[in-house]
Design a protein around this motif. Structure first.
Motif, PDB file in Angstrom:
ATOM      1  N   VAL A  98      41.169  44.218  45.977  1.00  9.79           N
ATOM      2  CA  VAL A  98      40.519  43.234  45.116  1.00  9.79           C
ATOM      3  C   VAL A  98      41.365  43.022  43.863  1.00  9.79           C
ATOM      4  CG1 VAL A  98      38.450  42.599  43.815  1.00  9.79           C
ATOM      5  CG2 VAL A  98      38.234  43.904  45.946  1.00  9.79           C
ATOM      6  N   HIS A  99      41.844  41.800  43.688  1.00  9.27           N
ATOM      7  CA  HIS A  99      42.616  41.448  42.493  1.00  9.27           C
ATOM      8  C   HIS A  99      41.659  40.973  41.408  1.00  9.27           C
ATOM      9  CE1 HIS A  99      46.388  41.898  44.573  1.00  9.27           C
ATOM     10  NE2 HIS A  99      46.085  40.994  45.466  1.00  9.27           N
ATOM     11  N   ASN A 100      41.371  41.866  40.484  1.00  6.86           N
ATOM     12  CA  ASN A 100      40.443  41.551  39.400  1.00  6.86           C
ATOM     13  C   ASN A 100      41.129  41.542  38.037  1.00  6.86           C
ATOM     14  OD1 ASN A 100      37.701  41.473  37.988  1.00  6.86           O
ATOM     15  ND2 ASN A 100      38.497  43.441  37.271  1.00  6.86           N
ATOM     16  N   ALA A 101      42.178  42.346  37.862  1.00  8.60           N
ATOM     17  CA  ALA A 101      42.857  42.444  36.569  1.00  8.60           C
ATOM     18  C   ALA A 101      43.342  41.067  36.118  1.00  8.60           C
ATOM     19  CB  ALA A 101      44.035  43.409  36.671  1.00  8.60           C
ATOM     20  N   SER A 102      43.114  40.753  34.853  1.00  4.49           N
ATOM     21  CA  SER A 102      43.471  39.426  34.359  1.00  4.49           C
ATOM     22  C   SER A 102      43.574  39.437  32.839  1.00  4.49           C
ATOM     23  CB  SER A 102      42.416  38.400  34.788  1.00  4.49           C
ATOM     24  OG  SER A 102      42.642  37.142  34.207  1.00  4.49           O
ATOM     25  N   ARG A 103      44.503  38.647  32.321  1.00  8.83           N
ATOM     26  CA  ARG A 103      44.554  38.394  30.881  1.00  8.83           C
ATOM     27  C   ARG A 103      44.116  36.965  30.653  1.00  8.83           C
ATOM     28  NH1 ARG A 103      44.345  40.259  26.788  1.00  8.83           N
ATOM     29  NH2 ARG A 103      46.289  40.042  25.646  1.00  8.83           N
ATOM     30  N   PHE A 104      43.418  36.737  29.544  1.00  7.33           N
ATOM     31  CA  PHE A 104      42.861  35.422  29.239  1.00  7.33           C
ATOM     32  C   PHE A 104      42.883  35.221  27.738  1.00  7.33           C
ATOM     33  CE2 PHE A 104      39.011  33.161  27.800  1.00  7.33           C
ATOM     34  CZ  PHE A 104      39.164  31.932  28.443  1.00  7.33           C
ATOM     35  N   TYR A 105      43.655  34.249  27.285  1.00  6.92           N
ATOM     36  CA  TYR A 105      43.645  33.883  25.874  1.00  6.92           C
ATOM     37  C   TYR A 105      44.263  32.490  25.729  1.00  6.92           C
ATOM     38  CZ  TYR A 105      48.423  35.820  26.158  1.00  6.92           C
ATOM     39  OH  TYR A 105      49.722  36.117  26.525  1.00  6.92           O
ATOM     40  N   PRO A 106      43.980  31.799  24.629  1.00  6.74           N
ATOM     41  CA  PRO A 106      44.467  30.426  24.468  1.00  6.74           C
ATOM     42  C   PRO A 106      45.971  30.353  24.226  1.00  6.74           C
ATOM     43  CG  PRO A 106      43.345  31.142  22.475  1.00  6.74           C
ATOM     44  CD  PRO A 106      43.100  32.202  23.506  1.00  6.74           C
ATOM     45  N   THR A 107      46.567  29.245  24.685  1.00  7.17           N
ATOM     46  CA  THR A 107      47.985  28.979  24.450  1.00  7.17           C
ATOM     47  C   THR A 107      48.116  27.484  24.150  1.00  7.17           C
ATOM     48  OG1 THR A 107      48.260  28.753  26.849  1.00  7.17           O
ATOM     49  CG2 THR A 107      48.919  30.849  25.872  1.00  7.17           C
ATOM     50  N   ALA A 108      47.884  27.123  22.917  1.00  9.55           N
ATOM     51  CA  ALA A 108      47.949  25.719  22.523  1.00  9.55           C
ATOM     52  C   ALA A 108      49.377  25.212  22.622  1.00  9.55           C
ATOM     53  CB  ALA A 108      47.422  25.548  21.100  1.00  9.55           C
TER      54      ALA A 108
END
Length: 264
Positions: A98-108
């Motif tokens: 299960v691929h769950n690891a993730s990074r999430f942040y804005p990149t304007a």
């Protein structure tokens, strides 16, 4: 990279990346409840991962183990091989990845840096692909499956201000469909596209503003956020469904029906 060895049994084995907290932990807990032995991967949340493993092992001895590693190791073939062998050695087999690891942040646009590209593509596309490839032989032996956690914003409705993240999740979405073709019939590959199932922690670099939270909630027909258990239930469904591959199941309370993109 650290690993604890456990005794081998005949129970199936599920590896969940980024599984120490939140959705990952819910998947691990639900899988363990259904009789799986679980490998809890973490990077910076080892304390939480060890606590989770201890709790599960109290319920059923030698059924949960922790592997701590930075997924950036996929950039080094030797380290990836060592990581792969550590996974296999833990319980002697692997049935579900299960691929769950993730990074999430804005990149304007205008502020995007190479570091943003490398980091977001790594966790959301590169590591899932290379880890899937590395574990393919073992998954073929078990006639197992790969399940990826995706995002509705990586399908058709981009999240405003998150261009690199959107691109990375779109790549992961295409990985699911491509591998479903290439690994059939031995290994099934499917995905789950999430909407607002859980929000980033307020004290993280992934945090959303109060305005964003209000807009997201108002766009959900079910008028509530999802819960991690919704995702865990779907993971277990896909894991046992022997005739489903290449499918992307959306779990978003209907949100993808109401947004046309650009919601920030």
């Amino acid at each position: 990279m650290t690993i604890n060895l456990a005794k081998s049994t005949t129970a199936p084995v599920m590896l969940v990346t980024g599984a120490a907290k939140r959705i990952g932990a819910a998947i691990v807990f639900a899988a363990h409840h259904q009789g799986y032995r679980v490998i809890i991967h973490c990077h910076q949340s080892e304390k939480e991962a060890l606590t989770l493993a201890k709790k599960l092992n109290t319920k059923r001895d030698n059924s949960a183990e922790v592997i701590t590693a930075d997924l950036g190791l996929v950039n080094c073939p030797k380290q990836l091989e060592e990581f792969t062998q550590a996974i296999i050695t833990t319980f002697g087999r692997i049935d579900v990845l299960v691929h769950n690891a993730s990074r999430f942040y804005p990149t304007a646009v205008g502020d995007i840096k190479l570091q943003h590209w490398d980091e977001l593509m790594l966790t959301n596309a590169k590591a899932p692909l290379l880890l899937s490839q590395a574990l393919r032989p073992e998954l073929e032996k078990s006639r197992g499956c790969i399940i990826s956690l995706l995002d509705i914003h990586g399908l058709q409705q981009p999240f405003l201000g998150y261009t690199v993240y959107n691109m990375a999740k779109a790549a992961h979405n295409m990985m699911v469909k491509s591998l479903a073709l290439e690994l059939a019939p031995s290994v099934r590959v499917s995905g789950i596209a999430l909407g607002a199932n859980i929000l980033p922690e307020d004290d993280s670099d992934q945090a959303l503003s109060d305005r964003q939270k209000r807009q997201i909630l108002s766009s959900i027909p079910m008028q509530r956020l999802g819960v991690p258990e919704d995702v865990a239930d779907c993971v277990l469904y896909l894991a046992k469904s022997g005739y489903i591959t290449g499918e992307i199941i959306t779990i978003d309370g209907g949100r993808s029906l109401t947004i046309a993109g650009g919601l920030a």
